[in-house]
Design a protein around this motif. Sequence first.
Motif, mmCIF file in Angstrom:
data_model
loop_
_atom_site.group_PDB
_atom_site.id
_atom_site.type_symbol
_atom_site.label_atom_id
_atom_site.label_comp_id
_atom_site.label_asym_id
_atom_site.label_seq_id
_atom_site.Cartn_x
_atom_site.Cartn_y
_atom_site.Cartn_z
ATOM 1 N N LEU A 25 0.970 -1.388 -0.325
ATOM 2 C CA LEU A 25 0.349 -0.167 -0.075
ATOM 3 C C LEU A 25 0.553 1.651 0.107
ATOM 4 O O LEU A 25 1.992 1.008 0.642
ATOM 5 N N PHE A 26 0.524 2.134 -0.744
ATOM 6 C CA PHE A 26 1.113 3.411 -1.381
ATOM 7 C C PHE A 26 0.248 4.735 -1.240
ATOM 8 O O PHE A 26 -1.016 4.582 -2.135
ATOM 9 N N HIS A 27 0.583 5.873 -1.270
ATOM 10 C CA HIS A 27 -0.370 7.073 -0.902
ATOM 11 C C HIS A 27 1.251 8.215 -1.293
ATOM 12 O O HIS A 27 2.001 8.701 -1.041
ATOM 13 N N LYS A 28 0.503 8.381 -2.978
ATOM 14 C CA LYS A 28 1.064 9.560 -3.569
ATOM 15 C C LYS A 28 0.266 11.085 -3.328
ATOM 16 O O LYS A 28 -0.409 10.963 -3.483
ATOM 17 N N TYR A 29 1.832 11.857 -3.422
ATOM 18 C CA TYR A 29 1.330 13.204 -2.533
ATOM 19 C C TYR A 29 2.189 13.908 -3.493
ATOM 20 O O TYR A 29 3.792 13.553 -3.790
ATOM 21 N N HIS A 30 2.257 15.298 -4.094
ATOM 22 C CA HIS A 30 3.116 15.442 -5.252
ATOM 23 C C HIS A 30 3.083 17.636 -4.056
ATOM 24 O O HIS A 30 2.641 17.647 -3.126
ATOM 25 N N GLY A 31 4.500 17.851 -3.632
ATOM 26 C CA GLY A 31 4.531 19.120 -3.367
ATOM 27 C C GLY A 31 5.002 19.724 -4.814
ATOM 28 O O GLY A 31 6.090 19.780 -4.678
ATOM 29 N N LEU A 32 4.194 21.018 -5.580
ATOM 30 C CA LEU A 32 4.782 21.958 -6.672
ATOM 31 C C LEU A 32 4.817 20.638 -7.577
ATOM 32 O O LEU A 32 6.213 21.349 -7.901
ATOM 33 N N GLY A 33 4.658 20.081 -7.451
ATOM 34 C CA GLY A 33 4.648 18.982 -8.520
ATOM 35 C C GLY A 33 6.359 18.054 -8.218
ATOM 36 O O GLY A 33 7.135 17.102 -8.890
ATOM 37 N N ASN A 34 6.830 18.115 -7.099
ATOM 38 C CA ASN A 34 8.142 17.180 -7.318
ATOM 39 C C ASN A 34 7.142 15.571 -5.626
ATOM 40 O O ASN A 34 6.744 16.254 -4.673
ATOM 41 N N ASP A 35 7.200 14.701 -6.930
ATOM 42 C CA ASP A 35 6.133 13.398 -5.318
ATOM 43 C C ASP A 35 6.846 12.822 -5.008
ATOM 44 O O ASP A 35 7.950 12.477 -5.915
ATOM 45 N N TYR A 36 5.934 11.846 -4.754
ATOM 46 C CA TYR A 36 6.520 11.271 -3.786
ATOM 47 C C TYR A 36 5.603 9.918 -3.180
ATOM 48 O O TYR A 36 4.700 10.417 -2.784
ATOM 49 N N GLU A 41 19.798 11.935 3.349
ATOM 50 C CA GLU A 41 19.293 12.036 4.587
ATOM 51 C C GLU A 41 18.143 13.360 5.192
ATOM 52 O O GLU A 41 17.481 13.241 5.899
ATOM 53 N N LYS A 42 17.502 14.075 3.822
ATOM 54 C CA LYS A 42 17.027 14.671 4.172
ATOM 55 C C LYS A 42 16.100 15.362 2.693
ATOM 56 O O LYS A 42 16.409 15.402 1.952
ATOM 57 N N SER A 43 14.853 15.566 3.311
ATOM 58 C CA SER A 43 14.355 16.593 2.049
ATOM 59 C C SER A 43 13.021 17.691 2.179
ATOM 60 O O SER A 43 12.260 16.834 2.741
ATOM 61 N N GLY A 44 13.006 18.608 1.905
ATOM 62 C CA GLY A 44 12.184 19.477 2.448
ATOM 63 C C GLY A 44 10.924 19.592 1.578
ATOM 64 O O GLY A 44 9.653 19.095 2.181
ATOM 65 N N ASN A 45 10.434 19.158 0.362
ATOM 66 C CA ASN A 45 9.115 18.798 0.485
ATOM 67 C C ASN A 45 8.701 17.154 0.295
ATOM 68 O O ASN A 45 7.915 16.948 0.973
ATOM 69 N N ALA A 63 10.681 20.486 -8.327
ATOM 70 C CA ALA A 63 10.313 21.781 -7.575
ATOM 71 C C ALA A 63 11.798 20.877 -6.310
ATOM 72 O O ALA A 63 11.637 19.453 -6.075
ATOM 73 N N SER A 64 11.959 21.776 -5.103
ATOM 74 C CA SER A 64 12.505 21.399 -4.603
ATOM 75 C C SER A 64 12.967 21.231 -2.852
ATOM 76 O O SER A 64 13.499 23.255 -2.627
ATOM 77 N N GLY A 65 12.130 21.036 -1.617
ATOM 78 C CA GLY A 65 12.390 21.746 -0.641
ATOM 79 C C GLY A 65 13.888 22.555 -0.231
ATOM 80 O O GLY A 65 14.263 23.704 0.466
ATOM 81 N N SER A 66 14.707 21.486 0.225
ATOM 82 C CA SER A 66 15.618 21.416 0.656
ATOM 83 C C SER A 66 16.809 22.330 -1.042
ATOM 84 O O SER A 66 17.553 23.136 -0.094
ATOM 85 N N SER A 88 13.096 28.225 8.201
ATOM 86 C CA SER A 88 12.120 27.796 7.927
ATOM 87 C C SER A 88 11.364 28.014 6.651
ATOM 88 O O SER A 88 11.401 28.603 5.605
ATOM 89 N N MET A 89 11.128 26.716 5.824
ATOM 90 C CA MET A 89 10.035 26.734 4.708
ATOM 91 C C MET A 89 8.826 26.508 4.760
ATOM 92 O O MET A 89 8.116 25.478 4.983
ATOM 93 N N SER A 90 7.823 27.187 3.533
ATOM 94 C CA SER A 90 6.328 26.966 3.617
ATOM 95 C C SER A 90 6.013 27.023 2.175
ATOM 96 O O SER A 90 6.562 27.953 1.325
ATOM 97 N N GLY A 91 4.717 26.333 2.568
ATOM 98 C CA GLY A 91 4.396 26.165 0.932
ATOM 99 C C GLY A 91 3.888 24.938 0.969
ATOM 100 O O GLY A 91 3.326 24.048 2.101
ATOM 101 N N PRO A 92 3.083 24.136 -0.371
ATOM 102 C CA PRO A 92 1.953 23.453 -0.510
ATOM 103 C C PRO A 92 1.724 21.901 -0.605
ATOM 104 O O PRO A 92 2.927 21.979 -0.806
ATOM 105 N N VAL A 93 1.259 20.881 -0.205
ATOM 106 C CA VAL A 93 1.024 19.277 -0.795
ATOM 107 C C VAL A 93 -0.299 19.367 -0.684
ATOM 108 O O VAL A 93 -0.822 19.465 -0.545
#
Length: 284
Positions: A5-16, A70-74, A217-220, A259-264
């Motif tokens: 089972l997976f859940h797909k999301y994106h932050g500004l087209g950066n999809d996970y 190690e990390k990912s902003g989105n 897009a990329s948050g970090s 600090s980073m703010s944005g949509p998902v």
Amino acid sequence: MTPLLFHKYHGLGNDYLVCHRSVAEQLRTEQIRILCHRHYGVGSDGLLIDSGDLHQPTLRIINPDGSEAEKSGNGLRIYARYLFDIGRVGHESFLVHTAGGDVHCRVHDDPHQITVEMGQANFSPAALPALIDQPEVLNYPLKLADETILVSLVSMGNPHCVVLVDKLDLALVHRLGPQIENHPVFPKRTNVQLVEVVDRTTLRIGIWERGAGFTMASGSSSCAAASVMRKLDRVNNRVSVNMPGGQLQITFDDNFQVSMSGPVHKIASLTLDEDCFAGGKVAS
Ligand SMILES: N[C@@H](CCC[C@H](N)C(=O)O)C(=O)O
């Protein structure tokens, strides 16, 4: 066997794709490459693995080539929204462990908007790591195959190499990105950003991600590009970072705490058919 089972999301087209640890434990690296592949699999810029720990959310981030980041902003904004969607967190701020350090996340009243306190930008090359014997690396001449370019380095918990350009050209991101990502000065490779300073509150960036290639897009990366431009005194302590997928808001305190703010947005929940792994082989 646990259903895949997976859940797909994106932050500004950066999809996970997000999954529980019990699902990820069933996947070999080669299968993660197929899962993230846009033709053989579901397609994504990476896999986010939830520890499932009810007391302490812990996130692992896997790039589409199977390497671990190690990390990912989105990725963190998406993970925060996933935890909100399954009822594990509300609107209060909460801590997430990552291999690149602990961060605080907050889902806003509009749950599409998420803020992550990303931690302190670290300008020491040892933090990336980068094999350059200087305390900080700002506008350093890096020799590539056919040219030498000026680069600046910063770790946001994951490694970033920032290149200031007069005018952003995404073709140049595709040309320089893989060369810089795999340059021998970066033993663990690096993420790459080309940055155009529009004014003291606005940047435009193009991104080449380690283990993923060009992303929308990329948050970090946004935090990294803004941190370097702040360090070079090219921007104020509030910056809008524009990418092909949209805009993130980055703010700093005097100690380079970012600090980073944005949509998902959520795309789907899905169960993977095992047949997916029988039909394709993705080059490593
Ligand atoms: N898309 C991410 C960065 C993901 C990890 C990166 N590719 C790495 O290897 O460090 C973001 O939004 O920060």
